[in-house]
Motif scaffolding. Structure first.
Motif, PDB file in Angstrom:
ATOM      1  N   GLY A   1       1.068  -1.346  -0.346  1.00  0.00           N
ATOM      2  CA  GLY A   1      -0.055  -0.322   0.237  1.00  0.00           C
ATOM      3  C   GLY A   1       1.408   0.899   0.037  1.00  0.00           C
ATOM      4  N   TYR A   2       1.728   1.431   0.202  1.00  0.00           N
ATOM      5  CA  TYR A   2       3.026   2.450   0.142  1.00  0.00           C
ATOM      6  C   TYR A   2       4.004   2.801  -1.746  1.00  0.00           C
ATOM      7  CZ  TYR A   2       1.878   2.486   4.749  1.00  0.00           C
ATOM      8  OH  TYR A   2       1.262   2.713   5.975  1.00  0.00           O
ATOM      9  N   LEU A   3       3.918   3.438  -1.466  1.00  0.00           N
ATOM     10  CA  LEU A   3       5.347   4.323  -3.135  1.00  0.00           C
ATOM     11  C   LEU A   3       6.707   4.054  -2.591  1.00  0.00           C
ATOM     12  CD1 LEU A   3       2.665   5.996  -5.557  1.00  0.00           C
ATOM     13  CD2 LEU A   3       2.869   3.264  -5.250  1.00  0.00           C
ATOM     14  N   TYR A   4       7.810   3.652  -3.004  1.00  0.00           N
ATOM     15  CA  TYR A   4       8.779   4.031  -3.030  1.00  0.00           C
ATOM     16  C   TYR A   4       9.562   4.930  -3.726  1.00  0.00           C
ATOM     17  CZ  TYR A   4       7.552   1.196   0.975  1.00  0.00           C
ATOM     18  OH  TYR A   4       7.126   0.643   2.067  1.00  0.00           O
ATOM     19  N   ARG A   5      10.176   5.585  -3.457  1.00  0.00           N
ATOM     20  CA  ARG A   5      10.494   6.806  -5.164  1.00  0.00           C
ATOM     21  C   ARG A   5      12.224   6.494  -4.843  1.00  0.00           C
ATOM     22  NH1 ARG A   5      11.266  11.985  -6.593  1.00  0.00           N
ATOM     23  NH2 ARG A   5      11.270  12.499  -8.983  1.00  0.00           N
ATOM     24  N   HIS A   6      13.102   6.622  -5.231  1.00  0.00           N
ATOM     25  CA  HIS A   6      14.452   6.510  -6.172  1.00  0.00           C
ATOM     26  C   HIS A   6      15.231   7.492  -6.823  1.00  0.00           C
ATOM     27  CE1 HIS A   6      18.881   7.202  -4.920  1.00  0.00           C
ATOM     28  NE2 HIS A   6      19.619   6.565  -5.766  1.00  0.00           N
ATOM     29  N   VAL A   7      15.195   8.639  -7.168  1.00  0.00           N
ATOM     30  CA  VAL A   7      15.653   9.520  -8.393  1.00  0.00           C
ATOM     31  C   VAL A   7      17.176  10.248  -7.999  1.00  0.00           C
ATOM     32  CG1 VAL A   7      15.061  11.175  -9.956  1.00  0.00           C
ATOM     33  CG2 VAL A   7      13.091  10.041  -8.502  1.00  0.00           C
ATOM     34  N   ALA A   8      17.609   9.924  -9.427  1.00  0.00           N
ATOM     35  CA  ALA A   8      19.433  10.677  -8.791  1.00  0.00           C
ATOM     36  C   ALA A   8      19.872  10.846 -10.128  1.00  0.00           C
ATOM     37  CB  ALA A   8      20.100  10.070  -8.162  1.00  0.00           C
ATOM     38  N   PRO A   9      20.954  11.719 -10.551  1.00  0.00           N
ATOM     39  CA  PRO A   9      21.329  12.667 -11.952  1.00  0.00           C
ATOM     40  C   PRO A   9      22.609  11.101 -12.423  1.00  0.00           C
ATOM     41  CG  PRO A   9      22.096  13.946  -9.890  1.00  0.00           C
ATOM     42  CD  PRO A   9      21.648  13.213  -8.796  1.00  0.00           C
ATOM     43  N   GLY A  10      22.408  11.239 -13.342  1.00  0.00           N
ATOM     44  CA  GLY A  10      23.561  10.668 -14.078  1.00  0.00           C
ATOM     45  C   GLY A  10      23.289   9.049 -14.975  1.00  0.00           C
ATOM     46  N   LEU A  11      23.934   8.669 -15.528  1.00  0.00           N
ATOM     47  CA  LEU A  11      23.488   7.120 -16.233  1.00  0.00           C
ATOM     48  C   LEU A  11      23.339   6.330 -14.757  1.00  0.00           C
ATOM     49  CD1 LEU A  11      26.714   7.107 -17.624  1.00  0.00           C
ATOM     50  CD2 LEU A  11      24.911   8.121 -18.688  1.00  0.00           C
ATOM     51  N   VAL A  12      22.187   5.106 -15.133  1.00  0.00           N
ATOM     52  CA  VAL A  12      21.623   4.063 -14.361  1.00  0.00           C
ATOM     53  C   VAL A  12      22.681   3.926 -13.526  1.00  0.00           C
ATOM     54  CG1 VAL A  12      20.543   2.075 -14.278  1.00  0.00           C
ATOM     55  CG2 VAL A  12      19.597   4.159 -15.904  1.00  0.00           C
ATOM     56  N   SER A  13      24.249   3.493 -13.832  1.00  0.00           N
ATOM     57  CA  SER A  13      25.501   2.895 -13.073  1.00  0.00           C
ATOM     58  C   SER A  13      25.601   3.954 -11.712  1.00  0.00           C
ATOM     59  CB  SER A  13      26.074   2.067 -13.757  1.00  0.00           C
ATOM     60  OG  SER A  13      26.692   3.824 -14.787  1.00  0.00           O
ATOM     61  N   ASN A  14      25.114   5.640 -11.588  1.00  0.00           N
ATOM     62  CA  ASN A  14      25.763   6.149 -11.358  1.00  0.00           C
ATOM     63  C   ASN A  14      24.452   6.078 -10.194  1.00  0.00           C
ATOM     64  OD1 ASN A  14      28.252   6.129 -12.155  1.00  0.00           O
ATOM     65  ND2 ASN A  14      27.356   7.719 -13.381  1.00  0.00           N
ATOM     66  N   ALA A  15      23.326   6.546 -10.966  1.00  0.00           N
ATOM     67  CA  ALA A  15      22.179   7.018  -9.785  1.00  0.00           C
ATOM     68  C   ALA A  15      21.786   5.717  -8.902  1.00  0.00           C
ATOM     69  CB  ALA A  15      20.626   7.067 -10.805  1.00  0.00           C
ATOM     70  N   PHE A  16      22.091   4.524  -8.911  1.00  0.00           N
ATOM     71  CA  PHE A  16      21.563   3.892  -8.554  1.00  0.00           C
ATOM     72  C   PHE A  16      22.269   2.705  -7.562  1.00  0.00           C
ATOM     73  CE2 PHE A  16      17.790   4.274 -10.764  1.00  0.00           C
ATOM     74  CZ  PHE A  16      17.017   4.005 -10.544  1.00  0.00           C
ATOM     75  N   HIS A  17      22.353   2.574  -6.342  1.00  0.00           N
ATOM     76  CA  HIS A  17      23.558   1.358  -5.921  1.00  0.00           C
ATOM     77  C   HIS A  17      22.529   0.348  -5.058  1.00  0.00           C
ATOM     78  CE1 HIS A  17      25.519   5.356  -5.936  1.00  0.00           C
ATOM     79  NE2 HIS A  17      25.968   4.645  -6.063  1.00  0.00           N
ATOM     80  N   LYS A  18      23.025  -0.316  -4.036  1.00  0.00           N
ATOM     81  CA  LYS A  18      22.387  -1.367  -4.420  1.00  0.00           C
ATOM     82  C   LYS A  18      21.457  -1.515  -2.940  1.00  0.00           C
ATOM     83  CE  LYS A  18      23.265  -6.388  -1.817  1.00  0.00           C
ATOM     84  NZ  LYS A  18      23.817  -6.484  -0.229  1.00  0.00           N
ATOM     85  N   GLU A  19      22.209  -0.493  -2.162  1.00  0.00           N
ATOM     86  CA  GLU A  19      20.841  -0.061  -0.508  1.00  0.00           C
ATOM     87  C   GLU A  19      19.520   0.824  -1.791  1.00  0.00           C
ATOM     88  OE1 GLU A  19      24.808   2.216  -0.993  1.00  0.00           O
ATOM     89  OE2 GLU A  19      24.131  -0.152  -0.949  1.00  0.00           O
ATOM     90  N   ASP A  20      20.461   1.049  -2.414  1.00  0.00           N
ATOM     91  CA  ASP A  20      18.834   2.072  -3.533  1.00  0.00           C
ATOM     92  C   ASP A  20      17.404   1.091  -3.404  1.00  0.00           C
ATOM     93  OD1 ASP A  20      20.248   4.823  -2.712  1.00  0.00           O
ATOM     94  OD2 ASP A  20      21.611   4.244  -4.734  1.00  0.00           O
ATOM     95  N   LEU A  21      17.999  -0.112  -3.846  1.00  0.00           N
ATOM     96  CA  LEU A  21      17.727  -1.045  -4.756  1.00  0.00           C
ATOM     97  C   LEU A  21      16.531  -1.676  -3.378  1.00  0.00           C
ATOM     98  CD1 LEU A  21      19.709  -2.245  -7.858  1.00  0.00           C
ATOM     99  CD2 LEU A  21      17.181  -0.647  -7.737  1.00  0.00           C
ATOM    100  N   GLU A  22      17.476  -2.801  -2.658  1.00  0.00           N
ATOM    101  CA  GLU A  22      16.808  -2.582  -1.381  1.00  0.00           C
ATOM    102  C   GLU A  22      15.572  -2.034  -0.412  1.00  0.00           C
ATOM    103  OE1 GLU A  22      19.972  -3.044   0.790  1.00  0.00           O
ATOM    104  OE2 GLU A  22      21.100  -5.272   0.650  1.00  0.00           O
TER     105      GLU A  22
END
Length: 483
Positions: free
Chosen positions: A64-85
């Motif tokens: 029932g909740y939405l979770y968001r992560h947005v960051a500048p740059g390429l996909v490889s730079n925008a996301f780290h393991k803890e972000d996806l978790e």
């Protein structure tokens, strides 16, 4: 950057207009009813990186909740393991951005999330006219001063949901307010929707993955995820994914007008558009050029990477040997403003490097997919001469770009376009080549193996299938002779 943070990220990324090539606005991706949806969205966005490099984002749904992560740059730079978790659940939408509306910084990163209605949206395209969206929001005392077109659309849909409508009903009501090009994915905690403008200017397709579904701007993302292509979303169609499965609604009557630049330049060569292989169409563009123009030369050289298929097609049809005589550094993604010409030239040399032992004493056919401003081509031609080329004959696998785009490409002013204010001979002189050849409009259409009526070719013919409002007042009709 935490998954719940909705604030803008990073500083403004400024680029020299002289160095910026054609860029497409965005990529969108949706995953429904697939475990660890955000991880799959991450890999899918990686496959769609070519459509936008300024920022990347994912919104997921769980319990029932939405979770968001947005960051500048390429996909490889925008996301780290803890972000996806921090993005749990089996529903997710994702977005890669290249700005054509609003600032080119993290402030307008997508997907856009409205927390009070638990609604998120990702948009590929552009609205040249936002009058109806602005009026809807103004009537409800919502300021649009800091919003771009995508954010206005999101707030309109959220506003309709606040009035008690489900997301799919909100999309149906909002459709008449959406004056522009849009291929969108949107979500609530339990539902995902995908919808496309009545001309289908930007691509959008569906695939199956196990018992779930994937929606993406291009089919190459399906290959990366191991998903099975199902079909394209039709112009004017909305597809709803919920606990009962997949449901289709033709919201408005559609008339297919895919932007032909998707075939010429934007789409990845391993994607399929309108049932046609992008790679095969680009081969055909080169073959059509060889039919139209006979050249005496020693080697055919592409400007890497998007021109390689056309150069191969030209080589095969003409019998002139193909050579990869220009090497591209694929790890250089952007050229920043430099304080003087020496440093700008250094940036160019970091991107492209000639092979003198291949070029020396040779008559070169240099193949590129388009010439927009002419500055980059001028540098490439000079580079080949310095590397020892005896002659350089430039051939372009599309017609002259004469008109601006208002549907999601970064050319909104006709003044930027070299073919709109120079003659053929003046362009050849400007870029410094021995000759200059463009593919004919008819040859471009033939290369697609599809009828002309299925395309928007506004950059080439000035015909805009979706209204562009006051922008039309600044456009001048151009008559360009290719020889």
């Amino acid at each position: 950057m935490g998954a719940h943070n909705d604030e803008g990220l990073g500083g403004r990324l400024s680029f020299s207009a002289e160095e910026v090539s054609l860029a497409e606005k965005c990529a969108v991706l949706g995953i429904y009813d697939v475990p660890e949806a955000s991880r799959l969205a991450f890999y899918g966005l990686w496959a769609l990186q070519h459509r936008g490099q300024e920022s990347s984002g994912i919104v997921s749904a769980d319990n029932g909740y939405l979770y968001r992560h947005v960051a500048p740059g390429l996909v490889s730079n925008a996301f780290h393991k803890e972000d996806l978790e921090q993005l749990p659940g089996d529903i997710a939408i994702g977005h890669n951005r290249y700005s054509t509306s609003g600032a080119s910084d993290g402030a307008h990163g997508q997907p856009v999330l409205i927390r009070n209605t638990k609604f998120a949206l990702a948009h590929n395209g552009n609205f040249p006219v936002t009058t109806k969206l602005e009026k809807f929001l103004s009537d409800r005392a919502v300021s649009t001063r800091e919003m771009n077109d995508s954010e206005m659309m999101t707030h309109v849909l959220s506003g309709l949901m606040e009035e008690g409508l489900d997301v799919d009903e909100a999309v149906k009501i909002a459709f008449p307010m959406l004056d522009g090009a849009f291929s969108c994915v949107a979500m609530t905690p339990k539902k995902m929707v995908a919808f496309r403008d009545h001309c289908g200017i930007r691509p959008l397709s569906i695939a199956t993955l196990g018992d779930g579904y994937v929606v993406a701007s291009e089919t190459c993302a399906f290959d990366t995820l191991g998903a099975k292509f199902l079909r394209d979303i039709e112009p004017g169609e909305m597809v709803v994914f919920d606990e009962k499965g997949m449901h289709s609604y033709q919201v408005v009557s559609g008339k297919q007008k895919l932007d032909i630049f998707e075939f010429v330049y934007f789409a990845r060569p391993d994607s399929i558009l309108l049932g046609q292989s992008v790679n095969e169409v680009r081969h055909n563009l080169g073959k059509e050029l060889a039919k139209e123009w006979k050249l005496e030369a020693d080697i055919v050289v592409p400007v890497p990477d998007s021109s390689i298929p056309a150069a191969l097609g030209f080589s095969q049809a003409s019998g002139i040997p193909f050579e990869m005589a220009i090497i591209k550094n694929r790890y250089i993604h952007r050229t920043f403003i430099r304080p003087n010409n020496i440093l700008r030239d250094q940036d160019f040399k970091m991107k492209l490097n000639p092979m003198p032992h291949v070029l020396k004493g040779k008559r070169v056919v240099l193949v590129d997919d388009s010439i927009v401003r002419g500055n980059t081509m001028r540098k490439i031609v000079k580079m080949l001469y310095r590397a020892g080329a005896k002659e350089v004959h430039v051939i372009v696998s599309s017609p002259p770009v004469l008109y601006p785009d208002f549907y999601g490409i970064n050319i909104s002013s006709q003044k930027e376009l070299i073919a709109a204010h120079m003659t053929h001979s003046e362009i050849r002189e400007h870029i410094g080549s021995d000759s200059l050849t463009y593919l004919s409009y008819a040859g471009m259409i033939r290369a697609t193996n599809l009828p002309e009526r299925m395309f928007s070719a506004s950059c080439f013919n000035g015909i805009y299938p979706i209204k562009i409002g006051a922008n039309a007042d600044a456009i001048e009709k151009v008559h360009f002779a290719r020889t």
